[in-house]
Motif scaffolding. Structure first.
Motif, PDB file in Angstrom:
ATOM      1  N   GLN A 120       8.215  -3.761   1.223  1.00 21.63           N
ATOM      2  CA  GLN A 120       7.560  -2.783   0.359  1.00 21.63           C
ATOM      3  C   GLN A 120       6.065  -2.692   0.693  1.00 21.63           C
ATOM      4  O   GLN A 120       5.531  -3.565   1.415  1.00 21.63           O
ATOM      5  CB  GLN A 120       7.754  -3.138  -1.108  1.00 21.63           C
ATOM      6  CG  GLN A 120       6.782  -4.172  -1.576  1.00 21.63           C
ATOM      7  CD  GLN A 120       6.530  -4.125  -3.066  1.00 21.63           C
ATOM      8  OE1 GLN A 120       6.645  -5.128  -3.724  1.00 21.63           O
ATOM      9  NE2 GLN A 120       6.183  -2.968  -3.603  1.00 21.63           N
ATOM     10  N   THR A 121       5.430  -1.703   0.198  1.00 19.41           N
ATOM     11  CA  THR A 121       4.005  -1.542   0.450  1.00 19.41           C
ATOM     12  C   THR A 121       3.236  -2.774  -0.066  1.00 19.41           C
ATOM     13  O   THR A 121       3.559  -3.313  -1.128  1.00 19.41           O
ATOM     14  CB  THR A 121       3.490  -0.223  -0.188  1.00 19.41           C
ATOM     15  OG1 THR A 121       2.105  -0.102   0.096  1.00 19.41           O
ATOM     16  CG2 THR A 121       3.692  -0.197  -1.693  1.00 19.41           C
ATOM     17  N   GLY A 122       2.293  -3.228   0.726  1.00 18.91           N
ATOM     18  CA  GLY A 122       1.461  -4.362   0.325  1.00 18.91           C
ATOM     19  C   GLY A 122       2.132  -5.724   0.466  1.00 18.91           C
ATOM     20  O   GLY A 122       1.584  -6.732   0.022  1.00 18.91           O
ATOM     21  N   SER A 123       3.298  -5.784   1.115  1.00 17.30           N
ATOM     22  CA  SER A 123       4.021  -7.059   1.192  1.00 17.30           C
ATOM     23  C   SER A 123       3.629  -7.897   2.405  1.00 17.30           C
ATOM     24  O   SER A 123       4.086  -9.021   2.551  1.00 17.30           O
ATOM     25  CB  SER A 123       5.534  -6.810   1.207  1.00 17.30           C
ATOM     26  OG  SER A 123       5.871  -6.001   2.321  1.00 17.30           O
ATOM     27  N   GLY A 124       2.803  -7.331   3.292  1.00 15.26           N
ATOM     28  CA  GLY A 124       2.314  -8.124   4.420  1.00 15.26           C
ATOM     29  C   GLY A 124       2.910  -7.774   5.774  1.00 15.26           C
ATOM     30  O   GLY A 124       2.837  -8.579   6.702  1.00 15.26           O
ATOM     31  N   LYS A 125       3.443  -6.560   5.923  1.00 13.90           N
ATOM     32  CA  LYS A 125       4.035  -6.156   7.218  1.00 13.90           C
ATOM     33  C   LYS A 125       2.965  -6.041   8.297  1.00 13.90           C
ATOM     34  O   LYS A 125       3.084  -6.615   9.376  1.00 13.90           O
ATOM     35  CB  LYS A 125       4.758  -4.803   7.084  1.00 13.90           C
ATOM     36  CG  LYS A 125       5.932  -4.808   6.147  1.00 13.90           C
ATOM     37  CD  LYS A 125       6.562  -3.452   6.015  1.00 13.90           C
ATOM     38  CE  LYS A 125       5.640  -2.380   5.482  1.00 13.90           C
ATOM     39  NZ  LYS A 125       5.148  -2.596   4.119  1.00 13.90           N
ATOM     40  N   SER A 126       1.895  -5.272   7.985  1.00 14.40           N
ATOM     41  CA  SER A 126       0.837  -5.087   8.990  1.00 14.40           C
ATOM     42  C   SER A 126       0.141  -6.418   9.268  1.00 14.40           C
ATOM     43  O   SER A 126      -0.224  -6.704  10.415  1.00 14.40           O
ATOM     44  CB  SER A 126      -0.190  -4.058   8.516  1.00 14.40           C
ATOM     45  OG  SER A 126       0.463  -2.852   8.231  1.00 14.40           O
ATOM     46  N   PHE A 127      -0.018  -7.234   8.235  1.00 18.12           N
ATOM     47  CA  PHE A 127      -0.637  -8.546   8.421  1.00 18.12           C
ATOM     48  C   PHE A 127       0.215  -9.376   9.389  1.00 18.12           C
ATOM     49  O   PHE A 127      -0.301 -10.022  10.298  1.00 18.12           O
ATOM     50  CB  PHE A 127      -0.743  -9.246   7.058  1.00 18.12           C
ATOM     51  CG  PHE A 127      -1.411 -10.590   7.105  1.00 18.12           C
ATOM     52  CD1 PHE A 127      -2.792 -10.700   7.048  1.00 18.12           C
ATOM     53  CD2 PHE A 127      -0.659 -11.751   7.222  1.00 18.12           C
ATOM     54  CE1 PHE A 127      -3.417 -11.950   7.105  1.00 18.12           C
ATOM     55  CE2 PHE A 127      -1.266 -12.996   7.273  1.00 18.12           C
ATOM     56  CZ  PHE A 127      -2.653 -13.096   7.214  1.00 18.12           C
ATOM     57  N   THR A 128       1.540  -9.323   9.205  1.00 15.68           N
ATOM     58  CA  THR A 128       2.437 -10.099  10.056  1.00 15.68           C
ATOM     59  C   THR A 128       2.447  -9.554  11.488  1.00 15.68           C
ATOM     60  O   THR A 128       2.388 -10.320  12.454  1.00 15.68           O
ATOM     61  CB  THR A 128       3.874 -10.079   9.467  1.00 15.68           C
ATOM     62  OG1 THR A 128       3.813 -10.680   8.184  1.00 15.68           O
ATOM     63  CG2 THR A 128       4.859 -10.818  10.344  1.00 15.68           C
ATOM     64  N   ASP A 248      -5.133  -0.115   1.323  1.00 20.79           N
ATOM     65  CA  ASP A 248      -5.172   0.293   2.725  1.00 20.79           C
ATOM     66  C   ASP A 248      -3.743   0.539   3.227  1.00 20.79           C
ATOM     67  O   ASP A 248      -3.322   0.022   4.255  1.00 20.79           O
ATOM     68  CB  ASP A 248      -5.823  -0.854   3.528  1.00 20.79           C
ATOM     69  CG  ASP A 248      -6.328  -0.377   4.875  1.00 20.79           C
ATOM     70  OD1 ASP A 248      -6.557   0.837   5.018  1.00 20.79           O
ATOM     71  OD2 ASP A 248      -6.465  -1.217   5.784  1.00 20.79           O
ATOM     72  N   SER A 249      -3.008   1.331   2.473  1.00 24.14           N
ATOM     73  CA  SER A 249      -1.570   1.476   2.738  1.00 24.14           C
ATOM     74  C   SER A 249      -1.293   2.373   3.945  1.00 24.14           C
ATOM     75  O   SER A 249      -1.836   3.476   4.060  1.00 24.14           O
ATOM     76  CB  SER A 249      -0.909   2.068   1.490  1.00 24.14           C
ATOM     77  OG  SER A 249       0.446   2.231   1.719  1.00 24.14           O
ATOM     78  N   SER A 250      -0.447   1.885   4.854  1.00 24.22           N
ATOM     79  CA  SER A 250      -0.044   2.706   6.012  1.00 24.22           C
ATOM     80  C   SER A 250       0.995   3.705   5.537  1.00 24.22           C
ATOM     81  O   SER A 250       1.939   3.339   4.846  1.00 24.22           O
ATOM     82  CB  SER A 250       0.579   1.820   7.091  1.00 24.22           C
ATOM     83  OG  SER A 250      -0.186   0.680   7.297  1.00 24.22           O
TER      84      SER A 250
HETATM   85  N1  ATP Z   1       0.672 -14.032   4.510  1.00 24.94           N
HETATM   86  C1  ATP Z   1      -0.494 -13.516   4.093  1.00 24.94           C
HETATM   87  N2  ATP Z   1      -1.573 -14.292   3.946  1.00 24.94           N
HETATM   88  C2  ATP Z   1      -2.745 -13.780   3.534  1.00 24.94           C
HETATM   89  N3  ATP Z   1      -2.927 -12.471   3.243  1.00 24.94           N
HETATM   90  C3  ATP Z   1      -1.908 -11.639   3.374  1.00 24.94           C
HETATM   91  C4  ATP Z   1      -0.618 -12.119   3.810  1.00 24.94           C
HETATM   92  N4  ATP Z   1       0.215 -11.071   3.853  1.00 24.94           N
HETATM   93  C5  ATP Z   1      -0.501 -10.004   3.476  1.00 24.94           C
HETATM   94  N5  ATP Z   1      -1.768 -10.336   3.187  1.00 24.94           N
HETATM   95  C6  ATP Z   1      -2.821  -9.435   2.721  1.00 24.94           C
HETATM   96  O1  ATP Z   1      -2.207  -8.553   1.801  1.00 24.94           O
HETATM   97  C7  ATP Z   1      -2.706  -7.243   1.939  1.00 24.94           C
HETATM   98  C8  ATP Z   1      -1.555  -6.282   2.200  1.00 24.94           C
HETATM   99  O2  ATP Z   1      -0.940  -6.636   3.420  1.00 24.94           O
HETATM  100  P1  ATP Z   1      -0.506  -5.555   4.513  1.00 24.94           P
HETATM  101  O3  ATP Z   1      -1.587  -4.563   4.776  1.00 24.94           O
HETATM  102  O4  ATP Z   1      -0.008  -6.288   5.673  1.00 24.94           O
HETATM  103  O5  ATP Z   1       0.668  -4.850   3.715  1.00 24.94           O
HETATM  104  P2  ATP Z   1       1.747  -3.820   4.261  1.00 24.94           P
HETATM  105  O6  ATP Z   1       3.072  -4.354   3.917  1.00 24.94           O
HETATM  106  O7  ATP Z   1       1.518  -3.493   5.690  1.00 24.94           O
HETATM  107  O8  ATP Z   1       1.444  -2.580   3.344  1.00 24.94           O
HETATM  108  P3  ATP Z   1       1.660  -1.010   3.649  1.00 24.94           P
HETATM  109  O9  ATP Z   1       3.093  -0.823   3.894  1.00 24.94           O
HETATM  110  O10 ATP Z   1       1.222  -0.343   2.390  1.00 24.94           O
HETATM  111  O11 ATP Z   1       0.786  -0.683   4.807  1.00 24.94           O
HETATM  112  C9  ATP Z   1      -3.700  -7.286   3.090  1.00 24.94           C
HETATM  113  O12 ATP Z   1      -4.988  -7.402   2.541  1.00 24.94           O
HETATM  114  C10 ATP Z   1      -3.349  -8.543   3.831  1.00 24.94           C
HETATM  115  O13 ATP Z   1      -4.466  -9.101   4.479  1.00 24.94           O
END
Ligand code: ATP
Length: 584
Positions: A120-128, A248-250
């Motif tokens: 889901q949005t904000g769950s850490g996909k882009s971070f991973t 910062d949602s993609s």
């Molecule tokens: N494992 C983690 N440890 C520390 N910070 C994290 C972790 N996972 C995610 N974050 C932080 O949580 C926030 C949201 O993460 P991220 O941008 O990766 O979400 P996303 O799933 O790609 O969202 P979207 O789909 O909306 O783009 C970011 O600020 C990111 O740095």
């Protein structure tokens, strides 16, 4: 005691992964991100007693995730899900990468590989996948590696593996696209003033039935830094939007494709023909040096002309441009509930199209897992584009990212359900792209052979055992002998692979020629095996009596019991692998 327990767990996981691979399953890992400051406002009343403040999802161990909460007005939720690997909130980017790293060796071995983050949005996909804010840091692979995601680490690893083998002559190209509002945009396309701009593209089917994007820009890269510089530039064009859940949602699915091609060689054809040994991956100039006639950073475009009559590797790439393998790195857009993310207007349309494409992805996996005749790839541009990775021959790794917060529990359960469904998919064993005569015997190739060749599986299993004993990280070296490619694993030859066009009539067949059915099993096959010096019975009598030997024609199949039961092997007569004495 604890150490032994951990060791056994690791071994169990390794065996499980082997099984997953043999069954052609999609590997699914799950990552639970930590509770972050921006989650505070979403903390719900049912989560107050949770051991981690605000968390309702917990990594119970490294394979199990538990979701437990009692949302007001709803029944108690208490569900566990099991995956090949579960990463808890404290686990590092490095730990995540280490588990996907072996796939990069497969990529260099000629397998198509796809690594995808879902959630889901904000769950850490882009971070991973990318790390924190990669578009702002151009020097990623050479900078501190602490928070780097899979993509920059993978870029570094690919070039490290290539540099380890200076005799390999490869070219590496990269393309970056986003699937936005059900359309594909080329994020490396340049306009008339050579400024990078988004250009709309279409998915087409090649002569081989593969999916390609017409007119797609592919940039040649010679280092991880070059690759990441292009990716970072492309990321600045990616559609983003602030929502109530994630600032910062993609808003698009990002697909980075790294293509490995055999580069054009400057040697004459005669030179190339006289070279007996090189496998496909050894042709052409090294990636550090640009190929003759190609400058560093040269751009190539996949032709949009007559896609059905022109494969990707033909026409636009010259004689050396045979595509060996592709690595697709996918950062999907996040699923979201419009009510929670608070989007309106065009962002609401984006949300609806993102959710629809993710639903189409789930439908495709559902159809694949049920073995349905029709797989609805064309229901969405995303699934159409990823068709080869989802249902084809790519090794597919899905990383399901979830939030620990109660506010997101519905989305978390949906994502975990998606991951569980993806685990059910059974596809054919991933096939290498190289012609069979050029296969290098490696860990995974042997498993592919086992599944294809049941008659000889017991012998192959022996070989696999030895290869495994050498350790999963061991990278066998290949070398040329008189017509055979000998594979080494930590100094022990495990088998010889026949090279194309070397079936001299009186030459003793190699063990693997027999295994592959290149040589039939009549007459002297057993002694021929011994003659190769690679496989032998250590005790006498060495061979089964002639009457008990299988008399089979080329390629015929024989159940294992026919080989084993009529003949009682002498004590300690397991096939043993003889250390290779030939100098390599
Ligand atoms: N494992 C983690 N440890 C520390 N910070 C994290 C972790 N996972 C995610 N974050 C932080 O949580 C926030 C949201 O993460 P991220 O941008 O990766 O979400 P996303 O799933 O790609 O969202 P979207 O789909 O909306 O783009 C970011 O600020 C990111 O740095």
């Amino acid at each position: 005691m604890t150490e032994r327990y951990q060791q056994e767990r690791r071994e169990r996981r390794r065996l499980h992964n082997t099984l997953v691979e043999l069954r052609g399953n999609i590997r699914v890992h799950c990552r639970l991100r930590p509770v972050l400051p921006f989650d505070d406002e979403f903390r719900g009343p049912g989560s107050q007693n949770s051991p981690v403040s605000g968390a309702v999802a917990h990594a119970v161990d490294d394979e199990t995730i538990l979701v437990e909460c009692s949302p007001p007005g709803h029944p108690l939720i208490n569900k566990t899900y099991t995956f090949e690997r579960v990463y808890g909130p404290a686990e590092s980017q490095r730990a995540v990468f280490e588990d996907v790293c072996p796939l990069l060796t497969s990529f260099l071995d000629g397998y198509n590989v796809c690594i995808m983050a879902y959630g889901q949005t904000g769950s850490g996909k882009s971070f991973t996948m990318l790390g924190p804010r990669p578009e702002q840091d151009l020097a990623l692979p050479s900078g501190p590696h602490g928070h780097l995601g899979i993509i920059p680490r993978a870029a570094g690893e690919v070039f490290r593996l290539i540099a380890e083998n200076p005799s390999w002559r490869l070219e590496v190209d990269v393309s970056v696209v986003e699937v936005y509002n059900n359309d594909i945009f080329d994020l490396l396309a340049k306009d008339g003033c050579a400024v990078v701009s988004r250009a709309k593209r279409q998915v087409l089917t090649t002569t081989e039935g593969k999916k390609e994007v017409s007119g797609l820009t592919r940039e040649s890269v010679h280092s991880a830094v070059e690759l990441m510089t292009l990716v970072a530039a492309a990321l600045r064009l990616r559609a983003k939007q602030a929502t109530a859940v994630h600032a910062d949602s993609s808003r698009s699915h990002l697909v980075i494709t790294v293509t490995l091609t055999a580069a054009a060689s400057s040697r004459s054809t005669a030179d190339r023909q006289s070279d007996q040994s090189p496998p496909a991956e050894l042709r052409g100039p090294t990636p550090q040096r640009p190929a003759p006639g190609r400058r560093p950073g040269a751009t190539r475009t996949v032709s949009s002309v007559s896609p059905r009559t022109r494969g990707l590797g033909q026409g636009s790439q010259g004689p050396g441009g045979q595509v060996l393998s592709k690595l697709q790195l996918v950062d999907l857009a996040g699923s979201e509930c419009a009510g929670v993310s608070g989007v309106t207007g065009s962002a609401l349309r984006e949300t609806s199209l993102i959710n629809r494409s993710l639903a189409a992805l789930a439908d495709v996996l559902g159809a694949l897992s049920e073995g349905r005749g029709h797989i609805p790839y064309r229901n969405s541009t995303l699934t159409h584009f990823l068709q080869d990775a989802l249902g084809g021959d790519a090794k597919l790794q899905v990383i399901v990212c979830v939030s620990p917060c109660q506010k997101h529990v519905a989305e978390t359960l949906q994502s975990l359900g998606f991951g569980a469904r993806a685990r059910q998919v059974e596809r054919g064993c991933p096939a290498p792209r190289k012609p069979r005569s050029e296969w290098t015997l490696r860990h995974w190739d042997v498993k592919a052979l086992i599944s294809k060749n049941t008659m000889k599986s017991w012998i192959l299993a022996e070989i696999l055992c030895v290869a495994k004993r050498a350790g999963p990280q061991s990278t066998p070296r290949t070398a040329s002998t008189s017509g055979d490619k000998v594979v080494q694993a930590q100094g022990t030859s495990v088998a010889a692979v026949p090279q194309a066009g070397c079936s001299a009539p009186h030459r003793a067949p190699t063990s693997l020629e027999c295994l592959l059915g290149v040589h039939n099993w009549r007459g002297d096959s057993y002694s021929a095996w011994e003659a190769t010096g690679l496989l032998q019975f250590p005790a006498s009598p060495r061979m089964p009596p002639r009457t008990h030997r299988p008399a089979l024609g080329r390629g015929e199949d024989l159940p294992r019991r026919h080989c084993l039961l009529p003949w009682t092997p002498p004590q300690d007569s397991r096939w043993s692998l003889v250390p290779q004495t030939r100098s390599l």
